[in-house]
Design a protein around this motif. Structure first.
Motif, short mmCIF file in Angstrom:
data_model
loop_
_atom_site.label_atom_id
_atom_site.label_comp_id
_atom_site.label_asym_id
_atom_site.label_seq_id
_atom_site.Cartn_x
_atom_site.Cartn_y
_atom_site.Cartn_z
N LYS A 1 0.86 -1.19 0.00
CA LYS A 1 0.00 0.00 0.00
C LYS A 1 0.89 1.23 0.00
O LYS A 1 1.99 1.23 0.56
N GLU B 1 0.99 4.95 1.28
CA GLU B 1 0.34 5.77 2.30
C GLU B 1 1.39 6.70 2.93
O GLU B 1 2.48 6.25 3.28
N ASN C 1 -3.96 13.84 -1.68
CA ASN C 1 -4.57 12.56 -2.03
C ASN C 1 -4.59 12.35 -3.55
O ASN C 1 -4.38 11.23 -4.03
N GLN C 2 -4.84 13.40 -4.30
CA GLN C 2 -4.83 13.28 -5.76
C GLN C 2 -3.44 12.89 -6.28
O GLN C 2 -3.33 12.00 -7.13
N GLU D 1 -2.71 9.26 -5.52
CA GLU D 1 -3.34 8.34 -6.48
C GLU D 1 -2.51 8.25 -7.76
O GLU D 1 -2.31 7.15 -8.30
N THR E 1 0.60 6.26 -6.99
CA THR E 1 0.26 4.85 -6.83
C THR E 1 0.13 4.17 -8.19
O THR E 1 0.58 3.03 -8.37
N GLU E 2 -0.46 4.86 -9.15
CA GLU E 2 -0.58 4.30 -10.50
C GLU E 2 0.82 4.08 -11.10
O GLU E 2 1.05 3.07 -11.77
N THR F 1 -2.15 -0.77 -3.53
CA THR F 1 -3.36 -0.05 -3.14
C THR F 1 -2.96 1.30 -2.56
O THR F 1 -1.98 1.40 -1.84
N PHE F 2 -3.75 2.32 -2.87
CA PHE F 2 -3.52 3.64 -2.29
C PHE F 2 -4.42 3.84 -1.08
O PHE F 2 -5.61 3.51 -1.11
N PRO G 1 -5.69 6.92 1.09
CA PRO G 1 -5.71 8.39 1.20
C PRO G 1 -5.75 8.84 2.66
O PRO G 1 -6.19 8.09 3.54
#
Length: 104
Positions: free
Chosen positions: A13, A15, A77-78, A81, A84-85, A98-99, A101
């Motif tokens: 993850k 985070e 958070n944006q 994401e 994370t991609e 997995t992200f 937020p």
């Protein structure tokens, strides 16, 4: 990558947390050393920069998000994401990523 699960993990993850690297074991929440993750140096730097921005909108004295900077949480958070991609692209298919937020 070893974690507290005592086996190699394949589910990670992304985070942000204060004073921690941004990659964690999804099962046991062990904070993994980013240098041990097979990511490009440029992505590692982007992730580290993202984590460093984490505390700029937090009021440590009152342990809450600074009201005038709450929109920074959404931007954080944006970007998380997006990063994370990028992590998924670099680690696929060996890892599930997995992200998580920040919730305020």
């Amino acid at each position: 990558m070893q974690c507290l699960c005592y086996k190699s993990t394949s589910h990670l993850k992304v985070e942000a947390d204060f004073g921690a690297d941004p990659i964690w074991c999804h099962q046991c929440s062990y904070n993994l050393d980013i240098s041990s993750i097979p990511l490009s140096n440029s992505l590692k730097q982007e992730l580290n920069d993202w984590v460093l921005d984490f505390g700029k909108w937090y009021d440590w004295k009152h342990e809450q998000v600074i009201k005038s900077k709450s929109h920074w949480v959404d931007k954080h958070n944006q970007l998380g994401e997006i990063l994370t991609e990028k992590v998924k692209q670099e680690l696929s298919p060996s890892f599930t990523v997995t992200f998580v937020p920040y919730k305020h």
